[in-house]
Design a protein around this motif. Structure first.
Motif, PDB file in Angstrom:
ATOM      1  N   GLU A   1      32.096  42.397  35.931  1.00 22.16           N
ATOM      2  CA  GLU A   1      31.446  42.662  37.217  1.00 22.16           C
ATOM      3  C   GLU A   1      32.042  41.850  38.359  1.00 22.16           C
ATOM      4  O   GLU A   1      32.060  42.260  39.500  1.00 22.16           O
ATOM      5  CB  GLU A   1      29.948  42.333  37.121  1.00 22.16           C
ATOM      6  CG  GLU A   1      29.185  43.298  36.245  1.00 22.16           C
ATOM      7  CD  GLU A   1      27.834  42.721  35.862  1.00 22.16           C
ATOM      8  OE1 GLU A   1      27.006  42.537  36.770  1.00 22.16           O
ATOM      9  OE2 GLU A   1      27.614  42.432  34.666  1.00 22.16           O
ATOM     10  N   THR A   2      32.476  40.634  38.047  1.00 22.88           N
ATOM     11  CA  THR A   2      32.889  39.678  39.073  1.00 22.88           C
ATOM     12  C   THR A   2      34.132  38.938  38.621  1.00 22.88           C
ATOM     13  O   THR A   2      34.429  38.873  37.430  1.00 22.88           O
ATOM     14  CB  THR A   2      31.790  38.604  39.264  1.00 22.88           C
ATOM     15  OG1 THR A   2      30.520  39.222  39.185  1.00 22.88           O
ATOM     16  CG2 THR A   2      31.921  37.907  40.591  1.00 22.88           C
TER      17      THR A   2
ATOM     18  N   ARG B   1      33.274  40.419  43.787  1.00 21.44           N
ATOM     19  CA  ARG B   1      32.358  41.178  42.960  1.00 21.44           C
ATOM     20  C   ARG B   1      32.736  42.632  43.147  1.00 21.44           C
ATOM     21  O   ARG B   1      32.983  43.084  44.250  1.00 21.44           O
ATOM     22  CB  ARG B   1      30.927  40.917  43.408  1.00 21.44           C
ATOM     23  CG  ARG B   1      29.916  41.541  42.476  1.00 21.44           C
ATOM     24  CD  ARG B   1      28.502  41.109  42.714  1.00 21.44           C
ATOM     25  NE  ARG B   1      27.634  42.019  41.982  1.00 21.44           N
ATOM     26  CZ  ARG B   1      27.385  41.901  40.676  1.00 21.44           C
ATOM     27  NH1 ARG B   1      27.899  40.912  39.996  1.00 21.44           N
ATOM     28  NH2 ARG B   1      26.627  42.792  40.071  1.00 21.44           N
ATOM     29  N   TYR B   2      32.811  43.384  42.031  1.00 18.31           N
ATOM     30  CA  TYR B   2      33.383  44.722  42.106  1.00 18.31           C
ATOM     31  C   TYR B   2      32.344  45.827  42.056  1.00 18.31           C
ATOM     32  O   TYR B   2      32.657  46.976  42.264  1.00 18.31           O
ATOM     33  CB  TYR B   2      34.430  44.900  40.996  1.00 18.31           C
ATOM     34  CG  TYR B   2      35.427  43.763  40.993  1.00 18.31           C
ATOM     35  CD1 TYR B   2      36.317  43.614  42.056  1.00 18.31           C
ATOM     36  CD2 TYR B   2      35.454  42.826  39.976  1.00 18.31           C
ATOM     37  CE1 TYR B   2      37.213  42.557  42.087  1.00 18.31           C
ATOM     38  CE2 TYR B   2      36.349  41.777  39.992  1.00 18.31           C
ATOM     39  CZ  TYR B   2      37.225  41.639  41.050  1.00 18.31           C
ATOM     40  OH  TYR B   2      38.095  40.593  41.081  1.00 18.31           O
TER      41      TYR B   2
ATOM     42  N   SER C   1      27.288  32.941  39.166  1.00 20.35           N
ATOM     43  CA  SER C   1      27.941  34.157  39.651  1.00 20.35           C
ATOM     44  C   SER C   1      28.844  34.775  38.597  1.00 20.35           C
ATOM     45  O   SER C   1      29.019  35.989  38.558  1.00 20.35           O
ATOM     46  CB  SER C   1      28.774  33.862  40.893  1.00 20.35           C
ATOM     47  OG  SER C   1      27.967  33.852  42.032  1.00 20.35           O
ATOM     48  N   HIS C   2      29.445  33.952  37.770  1.00 12.68           N
ATOM     49  CA  HIS C   2      30.387  34.433  36.762  1.00 12.68           C
ATOM     50  C   HIS C   2      30.556  33.296  35.767  1.00 12.68           C
ATOM     51  O   HIS C   2      31.443  32.469  35.921  1.00 12.68           O
ATOM     52  CB  HIS C   2      31.734  34.761  37.438  1.00 12.68           C
ATOM     53  CG  HIS C   2      32.649  35.605  36.597  1.00 12.68           C
ATOM     54  ND1 HIS C   2      33.992  35.376  36.501  1.00 12.68           N
ATOM     55  CD2 HIS C   2      32.398  36.702  35.829  1.00 12.68           C
ATOM     56  CE1 HIS C   2      34.533  36.286  35.702  1.00 12.68           C
ATOM     57  NE2 HIS C   2      33.595  37.105  35.299  1.00 12.68           N
TER      58      HIS C   2
ATOM     59  N   PRO D   1      27.480  41.350  46.623  1.00 12.97           N
ATOM     60  CA  PRO D   1      27.443  40.095  45.856  1.00 12.97           C
ATOM     61  C   PRO D   1      25.998  39.652  45.643  1.00 12.97           C
ATOM     62  O   PRO D   1      25.154  39.820  46.512  1.00 12.97           O
ATOM     63  CB  PRO D   1      28.168  39.097  46.752  1.00 12.97           C
ATOM     64  CG  PRO D   1      28.965  39.913  47.704  1.00 12.97           C
ATOM     65  CD  PRO D   1      28.244  41.218  47.866  1.00 12.97           C
TER      66      PRO D   1
ATOM     67  N   ARG E   1      39.818  41.868  47.428  1.00 12.03           N
ATOM     68  CA  ARG E   1      38.815  42.462  46.559  1.00 12.03           C
ATOM     69  C   ARG E   1      39.303  43.830  46.072  1.00 12.03           C
ATOM     70  O   ARG E   1      39.190  44.166  44.900  1.00 12.03           O
ATOM     71  CB  ARG E   1      37.477  42.583  47.304  1.00 12.03           C
ATOM     72  CG  ARG E   1      36.279  42.771  46.377  1.00 12.03           C
ATOM     73  CD  ARG E   1      34.976  42.755  47.144  1.00 12.03           C
ATOM     74  NE  ARG E   1      34.665  41.419  47.665  1.00 12.03           N
ATOM     75  CZ  ARG E   1      34.470  41.123  48.939  1.00 12.03           C
ATOM     76  NH1 ARG E   1      34.559  42.082  49.865  1.00 12.03           N
ATOM     77  NH2 ARG E   1      34.207  39.890  49.315  1.00 12.03           N
TER      78      ARG E   1
ATOM     79  N   ASP F   1      34.135  31.980  41.742  1.00 13.67           N
ATOM     80  CA  ASP F   1      34.350  33.402  41.435  1.00 13.67           C
ATOM     81  C   ASP F   1      33.290  34.322  42.036  1.00 13.67           C
ATOM     82  O   ASP F   1      33.141  35.452  41.578  1.00 13.67           O
ATOM     83  CB  ASP F   1      34.390  33.642  39.913  1.00 13.67           C
ATOM     84  CG  ASP F   1      35.833  33.861  39.436  1.00 13.67           C
ATOM     85  OD1 ASP F   1      36.743  33.761  40.271  1.00 13.67           O
ATOM     86  OD2 ASP F   1      36.038  34.142  38.254  1.00 13.67           O
ATOM     87  N   SER F   2      32.586  33.862  43.065  1.00 16.64           N
ATOM     88  CA  SER F   2      31.544  34.716  43.630  1.00 16.64           C
ATOM     89  C   SER F   2      32.105  35.658  44.680  1.00 16.64           C
ATOM     90  O   SER F   2      31.462  36.619  45.074  1.00 16.64           O
ATOM     91  CB  SER F   2      30.454  33.849  44.265  1.00 16.64           C
ATOM     92  OG  SER F   2      31.012  33.084  45.314  1.00 16.64           O
TER      93      SER F   2
ATOM     94  N   VAL G   1      26.853  37.232  34.271  1.00 19.11           N
ATOM     95  CA  VAL G   1      26.140  36.918  35.502  1.00 19.11           C
ATOM     96  C   VAL G   1      24.732  36.474  35.124  1.00 19.11           C
ATOM     97  O   VAL G   1      24.075  37.153  34.331  1.00 19.11           O
ATOM     98  CB  VAL G   1      26.087  38.153  36.432  1.00 19.11           C
ATOM     99  CG1 VAL G   1      25.307  37.848  37.695  1.00 19.11           C
ATOM    100  CG2 VAL G   1      27.490  38.628  36.762  1.00 19.11           C
TER     101      VAL G   1
END
Lengths: 467, 467
Positions: free
Chosen positions: B393-394, B283-284, B244-245, B288, B366, B279-280, B252
């Motif tokens: 991104e995350t 997500r921005y 995820s990160h 996700p 978030r 860190d999942s 990713v």
């Protein structure tokens, strides 16, 4: 560009953009959409599916983020090269729930149970409320890997007052239980050490040693505790003992043996005693016997204890006191270690101890357990000499011996049939014995009435009548 | 019978009986009182010392209980045979307190810090108050070693909704952190397994492998994550990844690599992927990315995650989802295992999740983290192209690269001099590199103002001016 079928179900709870995303993704994975295929434009697909362009934008954005498609400015969206996912037959059958064993156990004589009815919920809750507060913001972050200093100060104070252990907070390391601390201790003692363990003894400790591939020599336990003469003749470097209340026999390590053990440890370099001081809080005759750690003139004792019996087993807070010689070694070995104990809990406990709630709780519980023990002994006495018992000076269980030809296993079965759970001594031995059947009788978790009723029912199930 | 000197200090805080006990005990240990010596009667000693007979009774009772003296009815008290305690010079010098390093750190860009100002203390406290209650009596005792079922149900629900992980509560095991769960997972995978780890990667994981004597092959990480082609050529059976990160690069794992990795795992028996999904939660951009576990068609993914970032690092609650094939193995291996996670905390968390507080908290955070990230990126952009960044991104950190001739170490020093703590990428590599200096910039623990000020001050310290 070929047109491409997407089925939407507007009544589904899954958002439309996700339905679109899912279908395109699956088609890419399954190879229906091949590498380089151009997808319809957002406007076109939106028109075709009768959904807003934003919905398509969401779906494409997600596919782009995950690398399934690539957006080339002013050209469009193209399927990316991804390896085909090997198809393995899906067996998503849910694992069966663990079978819930329907028990009719009415009286559980577990030595690990405590009196839950007299737990000071109100006080604990009060300190929890005060701790879980904006002013504790910093407690949300990771703290000292050895445990929070406030708690270690309170423990040092308690140990000095109640156990004759004179140590500084810096020597204390907080952990989640004896089983969690022991592997850390084992590691700093090196790989080529040989341990001496009590037989019978505490099974969890035995498993820790074997799981970590450490050699462990069983040393017989008699009425004075571990046989130190026997220990002397072995190659063991480290002796693991439960001197306050030997588990499971309930014996208190005698003064002579204590001194012999300390002398054994100081006779050679690199010898250590691991003193597991479990069950030391509740002594019913005289003042508690000071810990070996307090008698130690060298630096040979590693002290270990827990709040499992004194507060609650589920709190998962234990601690060890390391002699200074091992402290540096510990710090070097566990430089990257993160504490497993929640910080808010550490501070709730520290506050609880600081205002004297802990020592008051211990005093109160000592009286309650003493009364329970008295009921147990009074009831058992009526069945002598068919039965006998020992280990009644300290702790939460005694050892019951039954003078009969039957086996421990058969007696356990008979008890179970009438709703009584028993813990046979053979369970704690490295090799089963066919001698006098013996059982641990824990009385902490039962009320006085339950103890009285339970013992009578137990004797009845064994066909032992009042003498 | 010889008379024998005992000094009492009536002004001391130590009770008189204890002073008497201490002196007699020490004299026995030191051999001043020899075996067989008869002690004065209680009455006589009481008269002599001018203390009550009860005081003497207490002291003698204690000495008897500890085996130092023996009471012979109608004869008196006699010193018992105990081995002499070898005298080792007492070095009870207190270990020095750990040096408290006075830091002037004003801006800590730690990737492990969270926003503590917006933690929902009121809600958490509410659930704690409700949980710590007489009705929770049973929660004081030990619970399921895999974790309490209520919490595992909530986690299963959350994983299905948010991470595309379809599992039953029975497959979930609760632990005190990734570092605590990983050794358990390693053990059930056997001793002759070879692990593949990301390089650069998460140092704690590396230490877990080396502490448990497992071979670990470093696999290079590039802009798409772990290089699977490279992995294919190794003898590794188990791949440990942070898809995820990626830690620390922030990458990713690309869709292509995900599928290649799953295919690698299903190509041979006994291959597994350990998916550390840290860190999942944050997500921005877009939805996700679902976990590898959800894409897995076989049973090759062991999922692992934690509440450290989503709630607080100090909570010490993490969990793993085991594929069914490993569940039985786990149960067999850890039959005597006791959970390290406090049960009251498990239930506070379960309630917090059940009423939707957890998902609301995630949504709120978030937005907060996204704003912080935006400030960080906006501020950094003004210094391009001297610097560049990735991994936005995350998660809670990005990776900053500085295009200069200076070394990472020198830049770290310069930052420290102006009160900024930085985390260089070299710290996370198995071998240092002299290429472009890179840093992890964690933004979770800093306010928007601090991020803005901190970045400007950092660039000034490096002599990089606005472009």
């Amino acid at each position: 560009m070929e047109m491409y079928l997407i089925k939407l179900d507007k009544n589904k709870t899954i958002p439309l953009y996700e339905q679109i995303y899912n279908q395109i993704r699956d088609d890419i994975i399954q190879g229906k959409l091949t590498v380089g295929t151009k997808l319809p434009s957002k406007r076109k697909l939106g028109d075709f599916l009768n959904v807003s362009q934003t919905t398509i934008e969401f779906a494409y954005g997600q596919l782009t983020a995950e690398g399934f498609i690539l957006s080339i400015p002013r050209k469009g969206f193209f399927v990316q090269a991804i390896e085909e996912l090997a198809y393995v037959k899906k067996t998503k059958e849910a694992p069966k729930s663990l079978p819930v064993t329907a028990t009719n156990i009415q009286y559980d004589f577990s030595p690990g149970h405590i009196d839950t009815r007299h737990f000071p919920f109100a006080n604990w809750r009060k300190h929890a409320k005060e701790t879980i507060d904006e002013s504790s913001k910093d407690l949300l972050l990771l703290g000292d890997p050895h445990g929070d200093f406030e708690l270690r100060e309170e423990i040092a104070h308690y140990l000095y007052q109640s156990r004759g252990v004179d140590c500084t907070p810096e020597q204390i390391i907080i952990g989640s239980g004896t089983e969690q601390l022991l592997p850390l201790i084992i590691r700093i003692l090196g790989t080529d050490t040989t341990f001496a363990i009590e037989n019978p003894g505490y099974p969890l400790t035995h498993y820790v040693f074997s799981h970590h591939n450490r050699q462990a020599i069983p040393i017989p336990v008699d009425k004075e505790g571990m046989n130190i003469d026997y220990l002397q003749q072995t190659a063991a470097h480290i002796a693991y003992v439960t001197p306050s209340h030997q588990f499971p026999t309930g014996t208190v390590l005698s003064a002579g043996r204590r001194i012999a053990l300390l002398n054994w440890a100081s006779a050679e370099e690199h010898r250590f005693i691991i003193e597991d001081d479990y069950d030391s809080e509740f002594r019913y005759t005289g003042r508690p016997i000071p810990a070996l750690y307090g008698m130690d003139q060298g630096e040979n004792v590693i002290y270990i204890s827990t709040f499992s019996k004194s507060l609650m087993p589920s709190l998962r807070i234990a601690y060890t006191v390391l002699p200074k010689v091992l402290l540096k070694r510990y710090e070097d070995a566990f430089i990257h270690y993160v504490s497993t104990v929640p910080r808010l809990d550490q501070h709730i406990l520290a506050r609880f101890m600081k205002v004297g709630h802990f020592s008051r709780h211990l005093n109160r519980m000592r009286t309650i357990y003493k009364k329970k023990l008295q009921v147990l002994l009074d009831t058992l006495k009526q069945y002598e000499p068919m039965i006998s018992y020992s280990g009644e000076e300290t702790g939460m269980h005694i050892t019951l011996s039954v003078h009969t030809e039957t086996t421990e296993e058969k007696l356990t079965e008979k008890a179970k049939a009438v709703g009584i759970r028993l813990y046979g001594l053979n369970t704690y031995r490295l090799e089963k014995r066919s001698g006098t059947p013996s059982f641990l009788l824990g009385f902490g978790g039962l009320s006085e009435e339950e103890i009285y009723d339970g013992v009578h029912r137990l004797m009845e199930s064994w066909g032992i009548s009042l003498s």
